[in-house]
Write an enzyme that holds these catalytic residues in place. Sequence first.
Site, PDB file in Angstrom:
ATOM      1  CD  GLU A  79      -1.418  -0.105   3.641  1.00  0.00           C
ATOM      2  OE1 GLU A  79      -1.876   0.992   4.001  1.00  0.00           O
ATOM      3  OE2 GLU A  79      -1.769  -1.205   4.117  1.00  0.00           O
ATOM      4  CB  CYS A 111      -2.405  -4.710   5.986  1.00  0.00           C
ATOM      5  SG  CYS A 111      -1.867  -3.123   6.635  1.00  0.00           S
ATOM      6  CG  HIS A 233      -2.567  -7.249   9.906  1.00  0.00           C
ATOM      7  ND1 HIS A 233      -1.434  -6.771   9.301  1.00  0.00           N
ATOM      8  CD2 HIS A 233      -3.324  -6.158  10.204  1.00  0.00           C
ATOM      9  CE1 HIS A 233      -1.500  -5.452   9.230  1.00  0.00           C
ATOM     10  NE2 HIS A 233      -2.638  -5.058   9.765  1.00  0.00           N
TER      11      HIS A 233
END
Length: 384
Positions: A79, A111, A233
């Site tokens: 990103e 993400c 994550h």
Amino acid sequence: MNVGIDKINFFVPPYYIDMVDLAHAREVDPNKFTIGIGQDQMAVSKKTQDIVTFAASAAKEILEPEDLQAIDMVIVGTESGIDESKASAVVLHRLLGVQPFARSFEIKEACYGATAGIQFAKTHIQANPESKVLVIASDIARYGLRSGGEPTQGAGAVAMLLTANPRILTFENDNLMLTQDIYDFWRPLGHAYPMVDGHLSNQVYIDSFKKVWQAHCERNQTSISDYAAISFHIPYTKMGKKALLAVFADEVETEQERVMARYEESIVYSRRIGNLYTGSLYLGLISLLENSSHLSAGDRIGLFSYGSGAVSEFFSGRLVAGYQNQLNKEAHTQLLDQRQKLSIEEYEAIFTDSLEIDQDAAFSDDLPYSIREIKNTIRYYKES
């Protein structure tokens, strides 16, 4: 056919700041950073470094000549793209010396991008068993000096070589995906830093994990006892812990303790690096594999991927016999230990020394891959 991760490696820039130093400079209690969000150090990058140099540095260490000849797809999840049109994967393809008859492209969804790349690669290899696919997550997480998100910044890349009959992790066919149109985090065109609704972002993350975990278990007839560990994550290390506590609060205490112990092993590197955006899940996986002595061949590892906006996915893989022999713990520890600690003044000077893409300039950097020149808005790279 078994498809999965054959090789994996990460790279971070050779500079960092201590979070206690940052807390003092921002006049907040250091515990807010070291305990509240769970961060000890934060990677810092200079303007001569970008997602291409990080990606090349991460990939070069694991690719042999035979890999470069077999790779027929290069995918970058990011990103932090450097161009609105041309994919960073195209530049990376040349820098690494991948054979010419390959597909190269970039994927963006906050993400989540690298996870989408992995799923695309998996399908490709199942149809073309001799293929190898290079998937790289590379990002620079920036929110601005003295911003609310400043302590959750970071930079670096994770490179993964996906193949048939891999030597580290084979993917199960159990993916459960979730898409929700929510503005918890976004960066409009022309904006240097993202817009963040911090409270909403945290809540959506936890709710997303609840939803995909419950649906995944129902669809695949599994429970927490079927997983040796779960990697998350990790925008900051306390985030995954919040999700774990929210979802597994009703599990028996021994199961909660087991899963939490593995989670602590998965955040060892993230505590020293910070947020890698697309790479944070896979940095956590590396940390788990290299810092846990409680895993064995055949163990099932759950993987929770999350990209704000929001797309989530829960999937899993099984460890391959001898996976430990494919890891690089010594090199990774050395990479982190040999970084230069910056003062807050040095960090702020580096942060504000931005790359002016419209101004021709030449640069000098000691790293194997770096931007050596800007000319006519084109980035020219020093090659290893």
